[in-house]
Scaffold this active site. Structure first.
Site, PDB file in Angstrom:
ATOM      1  N   ALA B   8       0.821  -1.181  -0.050  1.00  0.00           N
ATOM      2  CA  ALA B   8       0.130  -0.223  -0.028  1.00  0.00           C
ATOM      3  C   ALA B   8       0.856   1.131   0.059  1.00  0.00           C
ATOM      4  O   ALA B   8       1.754   1.287   0.668  1.00  0.00           O
ATOM      5  CB  ALA B   8      -1.067   0.179   1.285  1.00  0.00           C
ATOM      6  N   CYS B   9       0.288   2.002  -0.898  1.00  0.00           N
ATOM      7  CA  CYS B   9       1.144   3.481  -0.712  1.00  0.00           C
ATOM      8  C   CYS B   9      -0.134   4.544  -0.902  1.00  0.00           C
ATOM      9  O   CYS B   9      -1.194   4.369  -0.782  1.00  0.00           O
ATOM     10  CB  CYS B   9       2.027   3.756  -1.714  1.00  0.00           C
ATOM     11  SG  CYS B   9       1.777   3.997  -3.332  1.00  0.00           S
ATOM     12  N   GLY B  10       0.297   5.918  -0.929  1.00  0.00           N
ATOM     13  CA  GLY B  10      -0.735   7.023  -1.072  1.00  0.00           C
ATOM     14  C   GLY B  10      -1.700   6.931  -2.071  1.00  0.00           C
ATOM     15  O   GLY B  10      -2.922   7.033  -1.822  1.00  0.00           O
ATOM     16  N   THR B  15       4.729   4.444  -5.395  1.00  0.00           N
ATOM     17  CA  THR B  15       5.519   3.990  -4.702  1.00  0.00           C
ATOM     18  C   THR B  15       5.343   2.574  -4.356  1.00  0.00           C
ATOM     19  O   THR B  15       6.257   1.792  -4.528  1.00  0.00           O
ATOM     20  CB  THR B  15       5.857   4.596  -3.439  1.00  0.00           C
ATOM     21  OG1 THR B  15       4.754   4.823  -2.792  1.00  0.00           O
ATOM     22  CG2 THR B  15       6.556   5.946  -3.441  1.00  0.00           C
ATOM     23  N   LEU B  41      -3.485   3.458   0.959  1.00  0.00           N
ATOM     24  CA  LEU B  41      -3.287   3.403   2.295  1.00  0.00           C
ATOM     25  C   LEU B  41      -4.707   3.328   3.030  1.00  0.00           C
ATOM     26  O   LEU B  41      -5.002   2.733   3.784  1.00  0.00           O
ATOM     27  CB  LEU B  41      -2.338   4.442   3.002  1.00  0.00           C
ATOM     28  CG  LEU B  41      -0.996   3.958   2.629  1.00  0.00           C
ATOM     29  CD1 LEU B  41      -0.121   5.162   3.082  1.00  0.00           C
ATOM     30  CD2 LEU B  41      -0.536   3.066   3.823  1.00  0.00           C
TER      31      LEU B  41
END
Lengths: 456, 97
Positions: B8-10, B15, B41
């Site tokens: 998970a990322c923004g 990323t 996220l």
């Protein structure tokens, strides 16, 4: 020379799905990738563009007529559909001048590092699209390649300096040392947040209040879930358009599909560009070995913070409400509601998590996104059409919360297209003044300056 | 069935793509191929159940429903990446028995 231009024009006529693989393969080769690797990168980007195009066609044929019916029926004049930053990034990478812009931006970073005028090493090629789109738009409007390149270079300069100046608050609030965030989609908000935060701090109540909201995630969490958001917004638009229940539900699921599918297509761009970013990183590690630098990362690394999420979950519904009542706005917020956390992340860090200030500054930032987005929607729409994206027969514009909807990009775009001979010098002088304030008076990156002085 | 890792990322794009593909190639080299799924996220608490491991590129303090959690930032910066990869390897190895 003549032959080169002919080949180039032929590629442009063939469209981005052919142009992208060729251009990216060449960029990959220049960065020292093997031909097979760089060709696969290029092809991946071409595929990503084909995917984005499909989704955009699907979105505009579905929501276009509904939005038009909604405007006719209710007088809610929201005619610029927010198609999301991913679509805008795809259009950016599909520009015929993208290769020049990318190398220009990279060169600005390397030169600033060599001159020790920045501490941020930014080889995250992917995120260059935020700086490149301004050049693409300026070039499209002025037909002057030098103005286009110049505007992207100035974007890069501002971005690397904002990343430097915001590094101390990133380190202290998020607790990540040695990292700065040269991501325009997060930095741009600081252009508004720095002066506004200073102003709000003149009021003791603003400075000292310690409001907090518990359980925001529990009750507002669905605003952060793309699937559900898409469904709800689609159904509301359908309902406002006067559709019957069956069509309302169809539109809801279609819009939900759009919000889930766009990121999947966009990630192909990321995947394709990764080997190139890796190569750039290896090169720069060798070149700047032994020197301590801030590693430039995507702002994605900080948006998981609880204060950021809470602020974003409050701002998202308020953004929709604001779109309806803000005078002069015609942006219909949709796909980029998903990236509101990026727009507020550095605001939260700046105020040290002061919720009241976050919401006030966040709403001013939102208003700027809507206004700047409205102002530049026609140009963006024309560029999208020029790279072969069909937007249906509706007189619908496209917009987003990225590109020149962001205040930093808007200011640069405006300076380069309004009266360039007057407005560009004014902008450069203003920026130089701000630069002097942060580096000459406040010395915000004191530790790094001292290190640089020692190694001189 | 290969182990499933939620990355998970923004925005579930940038990323997380980097981290997911680096984890996949690392685990493949170790002879333990894994499946990765990327997400935002904010969607982690609703999605994470049933995964063997959660990796995030940034700060995350939401609910993980008992799923083991590794911070993926070192994979991005390259500083301390080996430790992070080994940590991931250990967790997956234990799962597989």
């Amino acid at each position: 020379m003549h032959i080169i231009m002919d080949v180039f024009n032929w590629l442009i006529a063939a469209g981005p799905t052919v142009l992208l693989p060729v251009i990216i393969t060449i960029i990959g080769l220049i960065f020292g990738l093997k031909i097979t690797r760089s060709f696969k990168s290029g092809l991946t980007l071409g595929i990503g563009f084909a995917g984005i195009k499909l989704i955009l066609d699907f979105m505009t044929t579905n929501v276009g007529p509904a939005a038009k019916a909604m405007v006719d029926r209710t007088g809610v004049h929201l005619t610029a559909l927010d198609v999301g930053w991913g679509s805008i990034a795809a259009v950016t990478w599909a520009s015929p001048i993208i290769a020049i812009l990318i190398f220009g931006i990279l060169l600005v970073n390397i030169i600033l590092l060599i001159l020790k005028k920045t501490h941020t090493l930014d080889v995250d090629i992917w995120n260059y699209h935020h700086m490149a789109i301004v050049g693409v738009m300026v070039y499209f409007v002025t037909k002057n390649i030098w103005l286009g390149i110049g505007s992207s270079i100035l974007m890069a300069l501002i971005t690397f300096k904002l990343a430097d100046w915001s590094q101390p608050i990133v380190e202290s609030f998020f607790g990540i040392p040695g990292v700065s965030l040269p991501t325009v989609s997060a930095l741009s908000s600081l252009v508004i947040a720095w002066p506004l935060n200073w102003l709000l701090d003149r009021i003791p109540f603003m400075r000292n209040n310690k409001f907090s909201i518990k359980d925001a995630q529990k009750y507002l969490g669905f605003f952060g879930d793309s699937m559900i958001m898409g469904l709800i917004i689609g159904m509301v638009i359908g309902w406002l358009a006067g559709y019957d229940l069956m069509k309302v539900m169809q539109l809801g699921v279609s819009m939900s599909a759009v919000l889930v599918l766009i990121p999947k297509m966009t990630s192909l761009f990321m995947e394709g560009l990764m080997p190139i970013s890796d190569a750039a990183q290896k090169w720069s590690e060798k070149r700047f070995k032994g020197r301590k630098l801030f590693i430039g990362l995507d702002a994605a690394v900080v948006v998981g913070n609880q204060d950021v999420i809470t602020t974003a979950l409050i701002i998202i519904p308020l953004t929709i409400a604001m779109a309806l009542i803000l005078p002069g706005n015609s942006v219909l917020p949709f796909a980029d509601l998903a990236v509101v956390p990026f727009r507020v992340a550095l605001v939260v860090a700046l105020t040290n998590g002061n919720l009241i200030k976050n919401i006030i500054i966040g709403l001013v930032v939102t208003a700027s996104l809507l206004w700047c987005g409205t102002a530049t929607a026609p140009v963006l729409t024309a560029i999208a059409k020029s790279v072969g994206i069909k937007l249906g027969a509706n007189s619908l514009y496209i917009s987003s919360f990225a590109a020149t909807s962001m205040i930093q990009s808007f200011i640069v775009y405006f300076a380069f297209t309004w009266h360039p001979l007057i407005s560009i010098p004014v902008l450069i002088i203003a920026f130089a003044g701000i630069w002097y304030f942060f580096d000459g008076i406040k010395h915000v990156n004191k530790n790094m300056e001292m290190q640089d002085a020692v190694t001189d | 069935m290969p182990a499933r890792i939620l990355v998970a990322c923004g925005n579930g794009i940038a990323t997380s793509t980097v981290v997911a593909s680096k984890i996949r190639s690392f685990m493949e080299d170790k002879g333990l191929p894994v499946d990765t799924t990327q997400t935002k996220l904010m969607e982690v608490p609703g999605k994470v159940e049933g995964f063997d491991l959660l990796v995030t590129t940034g700060e995350f303090d939401g609910k993980t429903h008992g799923v083991p959690y590794v911070k993926g930032m070192p994979i991005l910066t390259g500083i301390g990446a080996d430790n992070t990869f080994n940590e991931i390897y250990k967790i997956i190895k234990e799962k597989e028995g």
